[in-house]
Motif scaffolding. Structure first.
Motif, short mmCIF file in Angstrom:
data_model
loop_
_atom_site.label_atom_id
_atom_site.label_comp_id
_atom_site.label_asym_id
_atom_site.label_seq_id
_atom_site.Cartn_x
_atom_site.Cartn_y
_atom_site.Cartn_z
N VAL A 1 0.82 -1.20 0.00
CA VAL A 1 0.00 0.00 0.00
C VAL A 1 0.86 1.26 0.00
O VAL A 1 1.86 1.32 0.70
CB VAL A 1 -0.91 0.06 1.25
CG1 VAL A 1 -1.65 1.37 1.31
CG2 VAL A 1 -1.89 -1.09 1.26
N ALA A 2 0.46 2.21 -0.80
CA ALA A 2 1.10 3.53 -0.75
C ALA A 2 0.00 4.57 -0.62
O ALA A 2 -1.03 4.48 -1.27
CB ALA A 2 1.89 3.80 -2.02
N ASP B 1 7.29 0.20 1.17
CA ASP B 1 8.07 1.40 1.00
C ASP B 1 7.40 2.17 -0.13
O ASP B 1 7.28 1.70 -1.25
CB ASP B 1 9.49 0.96 0.69
CG ASP B 1 10.32 1.97 -0.05
OD1 ASP B 1 9.80 3.04 -0.42
OD2 ASP B 1 11.49 1.69 -0.25
N ASN C 1 8.17 4.57 -2.01
CA ASN C 1 8.95 4.81 -3.21
C ASN C 1 8.84 3.66 -4.20
O ASN C 1 8.58 3.85 -5.38
CB ASN C 1 10.41 4.99 -2.81
CG ASN C 1 11.28 5.29 -4.01
OD1 ASN C 1 10.88 6.02 -4.89
ND2 ASN C 1 12.47 4.71 -4.05
N LYS C 2 9.04 2.45 -3.70
CA LYS C 2 9.03 1.28 -4.55
C LYS C 2 7.70 1.16 -5.29
O LYS C 2 7.65 0.89 -6.48
CB LYS C 2 9.26 0.05 -3.67
CG LYS C 2 9.83 -1.12 -4.42
CD LYS C 2 10.19 -2.24 -3.45
CE LYS C 2 11.36 -1.88 -2.56
NZ LYS C 2 11.71 -2.95 -1.61
N ILE C 3 6.63 1.37 -4.54
CA ILE C 3 5.30 1.23 -5.13
C ILE C 3 5.04 2.30 -6.19
O ILE C 3 4.55 2.02 -7.27
CB ILE C 3 4.23 1.27 -4.04
CG1 ILE C 3 4.43 0.10 -3.07
CG2 ILE C 3 2.84 1.21 -4.66
CD1 ILE C 3 3.54 0.13 -1.87
N LEU C 4 5.42 3.51 -5.87
CA LEU C 4 5.19 4.59 -6.83
C LEU C 4 5.98 4.37 -8.10
O LEU C 4 5.47 4.55 -9.20
CB LEU C 4 5.59 5.94 -6.22
CG LEU C 4 4.87 6.33 -4.94
CD1 LEU C 4 5.17 7.77 -4.59
CD2 LEU C 4 3.37 6.13 -5.08
N GLN C 5 7.22 3.98 -7.94
CA GLN C 5 8.06 3.75 -9.13
C GLN C 5 7.44 2.68 -10.01
O GLN C 5 7.42 2.79 -11.22
CB GLN C 5 9.46 3.31 -8.70
CG GLN C 5 10.23 4.35 -7.91
CD GLN C 5 10.84 5.42 -8.80
OE1 GLN C 5 10.64 5.43 -9.99
NE2 GLN C 5 11.57 6.35 -8.17
N ARG C 6 6.95 1.65 -9.36
CA ARG C 6 6.35 0.57 -10.12
C ARG C 6 5.17 1.09 -10.93
O ARG C 6 4.99 0.74 -12.09
CB ARG C 6 5.89 -0.53 -9.18
CG ARG C 6 5.14 -1.62 -9.90
CD ARG C 6 4.52 -2.58 -8.95
NE ARG C 6 5.54 -3.31 -8.21
CZ ARG C 6 5.26 -4.08 -7.19
NH1 ARG C 6 4.02 -4.21 -6.78
NH2 ARG C 6 6.22 -4.71 -6.56
N CYS C 7 4.38 1.92 -10.28
CA CYS C 7 3.19 2.43 -10.95
C CYS C 7 3.55 3.26 -12.17
O CYS C 7 2.80 3.30 -13.14
CB CYS C 7 2.36 3.27 -10.00
SG CYS C 7 1.52 2.28 -8.80
N ILE D 1 -2.74 3.90 -3.44
CA ILE D 1 -2.48 2.79 -4.35
C ILE D 1 -2.33 1.54 -3.54
O ILE D 1 -1.64 1.54 -2.52
CB ILE D 1 -1.14 2.99 -5.08
CG1 ILE D 1 -1.15 4.30 -5.84
CG2 ILE D 1 -0.86 1.84 -6.02
CD1 ILE D 1 0.26 4.78 -6.12
N LEU D 2 -2.93 0.48 -3.97
CA LEU D 2 -2.68 -0.77 -3.27
C LEU D 2 -2.77 -1.94 -4.21
O LEU D 2 -3.43 -1.90 -5.24
CB LEU D 2 -3.60 -0.92 -2.07
CG LEU D 2 -5.07 -0.61 -2.19
CD1 LEU D 2 -5.76 -1.89 -2.64
CD2 LEU D 2 -5.60 -0.18 -0.84
N LEU E 1 12.35 10.23 -4.03
CA LEU E 1 11.70 9.42 -3.02
C LEU E 1 12.65 8.39 -2.46
O LEU E 1 12.85 7.35 -3.04
CB LEU E 1 10.52 8.71 -3.64
CG LEU E 1 9.15 9.37 -3.53
CD1 LEU E 1 8.20 8.65 -4.42
CD2 LEU E 1 8.69 9.35 -2.12
N PHE F 1 -2.79 -3.35 -15.40
CA PHE F 1 -2.95 -2.09 -14.71
C PHE F 1 -4.31 -1.49 -15.01
O PHE F 1 -4.73 -1.41 -16.15
CB PHE F 1 -1.86 -1.14 -15.19
CG PHE F 1 -1.78 0.08 -14.34
CD1 PHE F 1 -2.53 1.19 -14.63
CD2 PHE F 1 -0.96 0.08 -13.23
CE1 PHE F 1 -2.47 2.30 -13.83
CE2 PHE F 1 -0.91 1.19 -12.42
CZ PHE F 1 -1.65 2.30 -12.73
#
Lengths: 118, 118
Positions: free
Chosen positions: A36-37, A54, A56-62, B39-40, B73, B111
């Motif tokens: 979750v971010a 983390d 950052n990791k999630i956002l980057q992936r998105c 985001i999740l 980030l 996505f």
DNA sequence: TGGGCTATCATTAGGGA
DNA sequence: TTCCCTAATGATAGCCC
């Protein structure tokens, strides 16, 4: 559900509910073991984040991972999928925010991150 | 709070709590007129997002607003002041779009967007 | 996965510090 | 902004579809 007009009360409400929201996000992580971010900007535009594992990791992936069926995170894509009701709602909220922003000095943003988990 | 071990139950819990979390986020937007991105990833790694005014905008802001002292980030907390936000932001957005084009077709995520209320 | 239903439990608003 | 307190409101688990 209507916007809290009194400024002081709105800030208290924000603070309380932000805490509640972070707790809910945290519980969801623990209960289901998911990623979750969560990012939000306070009424004074202070950014807060919650992320597991983390943010950052999630956002980057998105922003980078997608397939051929989905064009990824673009503004076009977002608005394409939002229905009329939501859009109108967002519009009015946006206007309210603009008014608030005008009364502040934009060039004095304090920007910081709070990563609660990870 | 402990991880739900039974898989089917975990998924149901996820689904229900995700709904609750999105509602909470939505309420926070409405009550306080603030910006939120959420985001999740489900137990099966399906991505879900909620955003006001639009998740994309908020994420990009988070990934692009930074200075030379912070690589963006990072896991550790970042604390700094931003000046001339607009210009930096626009420059960075261009770079991001280019990077997005380059990384097309690279990965295999499914996505999609789900905007809750409305 | 998500919707409906209900008893039970958790969270919030509001006031004060 | 956060903490304490309480009444009242809202969310969740569990079960069926």
């Amino acid at each position: 559900m209507k916007r809290v007009e009194h400024e002081a009360k709105r800030e208290v409400t924000f603070s309380k509910r932000k805490k509640g929201l972070f707790n809910k996000a945290s519980e969801l992580c623990e209960l289901c073991g998911v990623e979750v971010a969560l990012i939000l900007f306070s009424p004074h535009l202070k950014p807060f984040t919650f992320g597991h594992p983390d943010a950052n990791k999630i956002l980057q992936r998105c922003l980078t991972e997608r397939d051929d069926h989905s064009p990824g995170l673009t503004r076009r894509n977002v608005f394409h999928r939002i229905n009329g009701v939501r859009e109108k709602h967002n519009e009015s909220l946006k206007r309210l925010e603009e008014e608030e922003k005008k009364s502040k000095n934009k060039k004095k943003w304090y920007f910081y991150w709070r990563v609660l988990v990870g």
